[in-house]
Design a protein around this motif. Sequence first.
Motif, PDB file in Angstrom:
ATOM      1  N   TYR A  72      38.739  78.110  17.373  1.00  0.00           N
ATOM      2  CA  TYR A  72      38.608  77.216  16.230  1.00  0.00           C
ATOM      3  C   TYR A  72      38.403  78.058  14.977  1.00  0.00           C
ATOM      4  O   TYR A  72      37.572  78.961  14.949  1.00  0.00           O
ATOM      5  CB  TYR A  72      37.431  76.261  16.428  1.00  0.00           C
ATOM      6  CG  TYR A  72      37.175  75.371  15.248  1.00  0.00           C
ATOM      7  CD1 TYR A  72      38.061  74.352  14.927  1.00  0.00           C
ATOM      8  CD2 TYR A  72      36.071  75.554  14.442  1.00  0.00           C
ATOM      9  CE1 TYR A  72      37.836  73.530  13.836  1.00  0.00           C
ATOM     10  CE2 TYR A  72      35.831  74.741  13.358  1.00  0.00           C
ATOM     11  CZ  TYR A  72      36.719  73.736  13.061  1.00  0.00           C
ATOM     12  OH  TYR A  72      36.499  72.934  11.974  1.00  0.00           O
ATOM     13  N   ASP A  73      39.171  77.756  13.930  1.00  0.00           N
ATOM     14  CA  ASP A  73      39.079  78.496  12.680  1.00  0.00           C
ATOM     15  C   ASP A  73      39.165  77.496  11.536  1.00  0.00           C
ATOM     16  O   ASP A  73      40.240  77.038  11.185  1.00  0.00           O
ATOM     17  CB  ASP A  73      40.202  79.521  12.598  1.00  0.00           C
ATOM     18  CG  ASP A  73      40.141  80.365  11.358  1.00  0.00           C
ATOM     19  OD1 ASP A  73      39.065  80.423  10.727  1.00  0.00           O
ATOM     20  OD2 ASP A  73      41.166  80.977  11.002  1.00  0.00           O
ATOM     21  N   LYS A  74      38.002  77.161  10.950  1.00  0.00           N
ATOM     22  CA  LYS A  74      37.982  76.153   9.896  1.00  0.00           C
ATOM     23  C   LYS A  74      38.502  76.686   8.566  1.00  0.00           C
ATOM     24  O   LYS A  74      38.673  75.921   7.621  1.00  0.00           O
ATOM     25  CB  LYS A  74      36.590  75.566   9.723  1.00  0.00           C
ATOM     26  CG  LYS A  74      35.570  76.535   9.169  1.00  0.00           C
ATOM     27  CD  LYS A  74      34.248  75.864   9.000  1.00  0.00           C
ATOM     28  CE  LYS A  74      33.241  76.864   8.443  1.00  0.00           C
ATOM     29  NZ  LYS A  74      31.953  76.288   8.241  1.00  0.00           N
ATOM     30  N   VAL A 134      41.600  75.002   6.717  1.00  0.00           N
ATOM     31  CA  VAL A 134      41.435  73.808   5.884  1.00  0.00           C
ATOM     32  C   VAL A 134      41.372  74.185   4.401  1.00  0.00           C
ATOM     33  O   VAL A 134      41.768  73.400   3.544  1.00  0.00           O
ATOM     34  CB  VAL A 134      40.164  73.042   6.316  1.00  0.00           C
ATOM     35  CG1 VAL A 134      39.874  71.869   5.404  1.00  0.00           C
ATOM     36  CG2 VAL A 134      40.292  72.580   7.744  1.00  0.00           C
ATOM     37  N   LEU A 180      44.371  74.545  13.343  1.00  0.00           N
ATOM     38  CA  LEU A 180      42.923  74.768  13.398  1.00  0.00           C
ATOM     39  C   LEU A 180      42.511  75.520  14.655  1.00  0.00           C
ATOM     40  O   LEU A 180      41.599  76.338  14.629  1.00  0.00           O
ATOM     41  CB  LEU A 180      42.178  73.436  13.328  1.00  0.00           C
ATOM     42  CG  LEU A 180      42.059  72.787  11.959  1.00  0.00           C
ATOM     43  CD1 LEU A 180      41.409  71.422  12.070  1.00  0.00           C
ATOM     44  CD2 LEU A 180      41.280  73.666  11.012  1.00  0.00           C
TER      45      LEU A 180
END
Length: 177
Positions: free
Chosen positions: A27-29, A32, A87
Amino acid sequence: MTDPVFPSQHTTTTTVTNTEVITNFRYDKSYVYTLAGKLKIAQIVCVFLSIMTLSFSTYNMWYQNSAVTSIMMFGLWFSLFMLVFYLFHVVECFYKIPWLKIEMIFNVCWPLLYLLSAAIAASYIGMNFSYTLSLFFGFAAMFAYGYDALLKYHAIQRGEIAQGNNVMHKQTTISTY
């Protein structure tokens, strides 16, 4: 004696491109906060609001609405899946798939379909205010998809991949005769 036609020096440039990807899901926010991530979120929000305003219409059971809703729902689901894929770096794990071309083709076709669905909604503007709102959000989604298609086209022209890095190493060799 040197030949005036043949240069005394020859330069050779070799370019090597390596693709650097990490092939595990994570997961890599931070996606966004990129322009592409913000466009995906804008697409999702505009399409969702367009669907919601259309569904609150008093004429929501007309057959024209089912075509418009189908177009919008497919765009919503595609954008939502692509956002989740970016994401969680699913796109990077399967980097051999031409994700940019797939998205560019989708982002070229969908503004045309949104223009069609917005025109259908525009034909009912006088009947209900919800069609006016749906038209506004449909046009906003159309522009978001169109701008995203332009960005994908430029990325393809530069030889980028969807996620990961293309590292180019240039080696120059000069030979003197």
